[in-house]
Scaffold this motif. Sequence first.
Motif, PDB file in Angstrom:
ATOM      1  N   SER A   1       0.836  -1.308  -0.022  1.00 40.52           N
ATOM      2  CA  SER A   1       0.021   0.004   0.117  1.00 40.52           C
ATOM      3  C   SER A   1       0.872   1.247  -0.087  1.00 40.52           C
ATOM      4  O   SER A   1       0.431   2.409  -0.510  1.00 40.52           O
ATOM      5  CB  SER A   1      -0.894  -0.110   1.297  1.00 40.52           C
ATOM      6  OG  SER A   1      -0.134   0.119   2.417  1.00 40.52           O
ATOM      7  N   TRP A   2       2.212   1.080   0.496  1.00 44.40           N
ATOM      8  CA  TRP A   2       2.984   2.248   0.558  1.00 44.40           C
ATOM      9  C   TRP A   2       3.290   2.697  -1.031  1.00 44.40           C
ATOM     10  O   TRP A   2       3.382   3.933  -1.347  1.00 44.40           O
ATOM     11  CB  TRP A   2       4.312   2.223   1.412  1.00 44.40           C
ATOM     12  CG  TRP A   2       3.790   2.036   2.926  1.00 44.40           C
ATOM     13  CD1 TRP A   2       2.813   2.572   3.260  1.00 44.40           C
ATOM     14  CD2 TRP A   2       4.900   1.654   3.799  1.00 44.40           C
ATOM     15  NE1 TRP A   2       2.829   2.437   4.680  1.00 44.40           N
ATOM     16  CE2 TRP A   2       4.020   1.954   5.083  1.00 44.40           C
ATOM     17  CE3 TRP A   2       6.267   1.316   3.835  1.00 44.40           C
ATOM     18  CZ2 TRP A   2       4.594   1.474   6.259  1.00 44.40           C
ATOM     19  CZ3 TRP A   2       6.775   0.989   5.121  1.00 44.40           C
ATOM     20  CH2 TRP A   2       5.976   1.206   6.092  1.00 44.40           C
TER      21      TRP A   2
ATOM     22  N   GLU B   1       1.896   1.626  -3.723  1.00 44.32           N
ATOM     23  CA  GLU B   1       0.743   1.870  -4.469  1.00 44.32           C
ATOM     24  C   GLU B   1       0.414   3.657  -4.085  1.00 44.32           C
ATOM     25  O   GLU B   1      -0.144   4.362  -4.927  1.00 44.32           O
ATOM     26  CB  GLU B   1      -0.425   1.187  -4.022  1.00 44.32           C
ATOM     27  CG  GLU B   1      -1.801   1.101  -5.073  1.00 44.32           C
ATOM     28  CD  GLU B   1      -2.680  -0.164  -4.713  1.00 44.32           C
ATOM     29  OE1 GLU B   1      -2.901  -0.206  -3.591  1.00 44.32           O
ATOM     30  OE2 GLU B   1      -3.234  -0.705  -5.440  1.00 44.32           O
ATOM     31  N   GLY B   2       0.275   3.800  -2.722  1.00 46.07           N
ATOM     32  CA  GLY B   2      -0.020   5.289  -2.612  1.00 46.07           C
ATOM     33  C   GLY B   2       0.883   6.123  -3.098  1.00 46.07           C
ATOM     34  O   GLY B   2       0.703   7.241  -3.739  1.00 46.07           O
ATOM     35  N   ALA B   3       2.257   5.903  -3.449  1.00 46.21           N
ATOM     36  CA  ALA B   3       3.103   6.782  -4.005  1.00 46.21           C
ATOM     37  C   ALA B   3       2.816   6.777  -5.444  1.00 46.21           C
ATOM     38  O   ALA B   3       3.034   7.899  -5.985  1.00 46.21           O
ATOM     39  CB  ALA B   3       4.682   6.253  -3.592  1.00 46.21           C
ATOM     40  N   VAL B   4       2.437   5.884  -6.121  1.00 44.30           N
ATOM     41  CA  VAL B   4       2.330   5.795  -7.499  1.00 44.30           C
ATOM     42  C   VAL B   4       1.003   6.427  -7.656  1.00 44.30           C
ATOM     43  O   VAL B   4       0.964   7.491  -8.688  1.00 44.30           O
ATOM     44  CB  VAL B   4       2.092   4.166  -7.932  1.00 44.30           C
ATOM     45  CG1 VAL B   4       1.518   4.359  -9.423  1.00 44.30           C
ATOM     46  CG2 VAL B   4       3.163   3.587  -7.941  1.00 44.30           C
TER      47      VAL B   4
ATOM     48  N   VAL C   1       9.841   5.550  -1.490  1.00 40.76           N
ATOM     49  CA  VAL C   1       9.156   5.191  -0.349  1.00 40.76           C
ATOM     50  C   VAL C   1       9.728   3.830   0.093  1.00 40.76           C
ATOM     51  O   VAL C   1      10.260   3.512   1.046  1.00 40.76           O
ATOM     52  CB  VAL C   1       7.736   4.981  -0.737  1.00 40.76           C
ATOM     53  CG1 VAL C   1       7.018   4.483   0.586  1.00 40.76           C
ATOM     54  CG2 VAL C   1       6.973   6.423  -0.976  1.00 40.76           C
TER      55      VAL C   1
END
Lengths: 327, 304
Positions: free
Chosen positions: A202-203, A205-208, A221
């Motif tokens: 999720s980190w 994915e969050g950055a993308v 990240v």
Amino acid sequence: MLERLRRPWSDDRAERVLGAVACLTAIAIVLMVVFVAERAWPTFSHDGLAWLGGGGSLDSQVNAMVNTSAHPPASVYFLRAWPLIYGTLLTAGFAVIFGLAVSLLTAIFIVDFAPRSVQRVMTPVIRLLASIPSVVYGLIGILVLVPFVGNHLVTAGEKASVQNVVQLTGAGLLVSVVILTVMITPIMTALITDALGSVPRSWHEGAVALGLNPLRATIAVSLRAVRPAVVAAAALATARAIGEAIVIDMVSGGNAFTPKPQDGLIFLFEPLRSLASEIIDQSENVSEPALRSSIYAFALLLMFSGFMLSIASRLVRRPLRKYELSN
Amino acid sequence: MSAEKTHLQSPCTLAPQAKVRENGTMSINQLVFDPPALDPMTSAPLRAVSSLTGPERMRLHDISVFYDGAAAVKQASLSIHQGEVLALIGPSGCGKTTLLRTLNRLTELTPNASHSGTITLDGDDIHELEDTKLRTRVSMVFQQPNPFPMSIFDNVAFALREQSRRRPRRRELEPLVKQALQRAGLYEEVRNNLDRPALRLSGGQQQRLCIARAIANNPEILLMDEPCSALDPRSTAVIEDLILQLRSDLAIVIVTHNLQQARRVADRVAFMYLGDLVELGDAGQLFEAPREERTREYIAGAFG
């Protein structure tokens, strides 16, 4: 008897027994350090801290220690260990730098870019590589790489230009660094891959989702989050590279030369000796008092650098872990 | 110095007021959220009626999404307007999240996903935009709060830093971070602790931090994938309030399992069932007088 052992242990008893075992380990380590230090003492009492510096030919200093009486005069103890320290730092330093670069890129590829099928093959293969005994790498080095470098990379002109100082056989800095790098890269890759793999998806994915491309998201990240693990992996690899004796002894050439960068390309082919490989080399001469003390001094220095490495890696990691959930 | 300032201004500091005026369709005064009237029964804020809906920003035309050839979303068409909250409701596994993730092309990260149909953002096909650019304009908040293992400040400043060519100084970022945290309703709670690890915040605070992070460089659309499902009722209420306040500046698309929530926050509601976009309508109409039988049954609790 067996029945008694199988009965559950009280907390009290478990604490006492486990504590005793742990203390034994600690005591063994302390005793070993004390013993080695005591044996190395004559060397340091004669040479002082100048022992760490340079001066003269290490090989002839060592040779002078052979075939002396049981109580050799103080002059026999004269030794300047810098060529060995330099050789150790040079080989381990280059190997860790190259190995770290390769293993970071490999780990990023495996975790974030490789298709599932490639991932499934590469992860166990890298663990397998990490478990190959180092002498096998040394064998390949001495049978394949040294002749190749000696016959194809070093020109006859280069050999002739330095033949009065040193023999360029192919064994030397280049092959040592290559073999060491190959040796320590798999374990670093495995450790970094594990660390990156445990970063929550999720980190990333969050950055993308914030507009980073996948590689940048990994670097900004995921890689950032695993910096402590990278430092730990690098420290472990450095310790392995510094302590590697057999491999260096096999591929580093015949004498304790100090490769000189100002020699240009020849620098890469110049022979060297590391602390650990010198211990191997001289192990048949341990009956000579001065030489025995010197060997213990090399061992003490190796131990000391190992401790320093471990302390340094802890100090570096602490601020990096500031934002982790558990610290 | 001035060059630095202007550089920072351009990508990320259009003030919300300026942005709304630029569109020329409404004044900020119309949008300002008066202290919400409270529903006497539930003491939840009563919804303002959806007369605020602004110009169309996004349009989906016949969007289908396939995983390994199986359609997860079937020919959905809808539009998304500035200033509205559009809720996607429906049972689990019916394509809501997939549809949401198509809007910022996050489905492309799934190796076996493919799609057909077109999506436009302000008239441009989003598949012709650079995906990283698109995602700065169409931002997203996930189901599980996912703050990065950094300080609160660094989390909010993350996208701002990544999107500027030169690494901006903290002093330049401070007002932007503060503004984002204020809009996300978190600033008062963390103003003295901006350097604390974000992972030490409570779940509800973490989710508001993620909202602050997502709106820090003023996206046009905010996608929210069940943003409250991991939170307690109190944090949920705080975030719902936040959604109502944020929609004045952007369009919000929210996936929710919670019909009550959709009723509380949405201007329009789309009901999805087994990949079909069954019904799309104003929240009041869809909940009070659904046109489709399946919608009626779902709302009445017949399935899902």
